[in-house]
Structures are given as C-alpha cells and as structure tokens.
Design a protein around this motif. Structure first.
Motif, short mmCIF file in Angstrom:
data_model
loop_
_atom_site.label_atom_id
_atom_site.label_comp_id
_atom_site.label_asym_id
_atom_site.label_seq_id
_atom_site.Cartn_x
_atom_site.Cartn_y
_atom_site.Cartn_z
N GLN A 47 0.83 -1.21 0.00
CA GLN A 47 0.00 0.00 0.00
C GLN A 47 0.87 1.26 0.00
OE1 GLN A 47 -3.03 0.10 3.02
NE2 GLN A 47 -3.48 2.27 2.71
N SER A 98 1.10 4.05 -3.11
CA SER A 98 0.73 5.44 -2.80
C SER A 98 1.81 6.43 -3.24
CB SER A 98 0.45 5.60 -1.31
OG SER A 98 1.65 5.47 -0.55
N HIS A 156 -5.41 -2.79 -2.99
CA HIS A 156 -4.82 -1.71 -3.78
C HIS A 156 -4.24 -2.23 -5.09
CE1 HIS A 156 -5.24 1.50 -0.72
NE2 HIS A 156 -5.19 0.47 0.11
#
Length: 270
Positions: free
Chosen positions: A96, A100, A150
């Motif tokens: 994650q 990001s 994700h």
C-alpha cells in the motif's frame, strides 16, 4: 486493436529484455497500446542465504524510464506504466505504501509465493497431493484478498497449474469450483477484475490462465473488468496467441476488454 497489458523487461529478475525492445515489438504487431508491468515481489524466498534478493523492482529508476519511453513513442503506440505485485498477506501495508508513492496506470496483484514457497519450484508440491497443492494455492488468494485491495486485477488466477506435477492434465474449474467461485465473488464485490493471460498457451497448457471456464464464470457472476496480457518476458512473446482472445472472451459473454490508465478502467470493443 488489442492491448497487451502484462509484460516484463530487464527490470524484472526473470527477463533480460530492454523496455524499448518490447515497445518496438508491440509497434510491429500493430497493438493499440501496452502496459509494462515488471515484478515487485518483496520477501521472495532465496535459494541460498547468500543470494541477492530477487524480483525487487528499482522503482525510482523504472517509473521515469517507462514514462520517458512513453513520451518518445507516443506517436506510434500508447505506453502505460504498470507493476505486478507479488502478494503475500504480511506485505499488505508495504504494498500500500509503495502504490501510494507512484502514479502507476495499472496494478496487477498476483500470487507467486504461497506460504514461503513459489510453485515454480517443485518443493512447493512436496509432501502433498497435487489437488492439495492446488487448493492451498487458491485458498492463499482468498488470504490476500482479505487484507489488500490496492490493485486493479488479479493476475493469472490459476498460475499454479503451469508447474504442477501433471500441470493441467487433471485440473479443471469444476474440480475447484467452490474456492474459485469464492475468489471471483470476492473480486467482484471489491470492484476488481481478472485478466486473460495467454501465457498458458506459451507454456503448452492449451488454455489461457485462467481457463476459459473461469473467465466465463467470472462473467456469469457479474464480473465486468477483464484485461489482456501475454506475460511476455521476450519481444517474440508479446501478444502471444492473441488471435484466440476475441473468440474466448465473446464465448464467455464479453463484448469488450479493459485497459487501465491512471488506475481508471476503459472498456474497449473487441
């Protein structure tokens, strides 16, 4: 024109091919576009303690390199940035954080390492029947889906059959329908897709990964997102057996395929 949105270059441990050579091969084939999706497999098991870590993508170099090539060839083909994450439940937070930090167009989530072992190596199958090993593989996908979302599509859902003792000789969707349906239903509930990966033809299975029955079942259950990839690691394998793809997808109920750009799906007619 079809797109090949699952391919690897020298940024992946298992390829020695330059990204530019993959782009040039794709242009020669007349593809509508491509996405380069090199491997990031944190915590990949070492064969020997002294070995260097494998499948660790040099993201700070990789990402701008693919973007630059995309600009260089923009008048000939669309080149998108992607990544194939080797999912393991304990890596969810690390994945994650990585996603990001970079604006990838497309993220494939895949299962390569199952409870510390990759089915690519025979030791994954030691001490268990082939059916037990395949079931463990499928159940591990559910373990990943319980903790991580994700990604955009789940890659080659039945990857394990490429390397089983009998490969797909005794394998069928029907034999594992309960767990496969659970995977597909979870993906649909999460708003995630699957891919048709023609690497299965390259490996001599006679079918894509996943099989036609799984692709059809995904559509029957309400799945709408399906991308196309050859899992090529060499230029000569780009868009491998793509001539078969439209008929397979239409037989499963699809009239389109999916391409992700900036993590948003676009549905293109077959």
């Amino acid at each position: 024109m079809l797109w090949d949105t699952h391919m690897h270059t020298a940024f992946s441990t298992d390829s020695e091919t330059s990204p530019e050579s993959m782009i040039k091969a794709s242009i020669e084939l007349g593809l509508g576009g491509i996405c380069i999706t090199d491997h990031m497999d944190y915590d990949y098991p070492k064969e020997h303690p002294e070995d260097e870590p494998e499948f660790i993508l040099d993201t700070p170099v990789y990402f701008p390199t693919i973007q630059k090539l995309g600009q260089q060839y923009k008048d000939k083909i669309k080149v998108l940035t992607g990544i194939e994450l080797g999912l393991q439940p304990h890596l969810a937070a690390k994945h994650q954080e990585l996603i990001s930090r970079y604006d990838f167009d497309f993220v494939i989530g895949s299962s390569h390492v199952i409870h510390g072992k990759d089915p690519y190596y025979s030791r994954f199958f030691e001490g268990k029947t082939e059916q037990q090993a395949y079931l463990e593989y499928f159940e591990s996908i559910l373990e990943n889906l319980a903790v991580f979302d994700h990604f955009d599509v789940y890659g080659h859902i039945d990857y394990v059959v490429r390397y089983g003792p009998n490969r797909n000789l005794k394998y069928s969707y029907q034999k594992y329908a309960d767990v496969i349906d659970a995977i597909l239903e979870k993906l649909i509930d999460m708003g995630k897709g699957i891919e048709i990966n023609t690497g299965g033809f390259k490996y001599g299975l006679g079918h894509p990964n996943p099989t036609e029955d799984i692709i059809k079942r995904y559509h029957e259950l309400g799945g709408e997102i399906i991308t196309i990839g050859a899992d090529a690691h060499k230029p000569e394998h780009v868009a491998f057996d793509f001539a078969k793809v439209p008929d397979i997808l239409k037989a499963a109920g699809f009239q389109y395929f999916t391409v992700f750009e900036k993590r948003k799906p676009a549905f293109l007619p077959l």
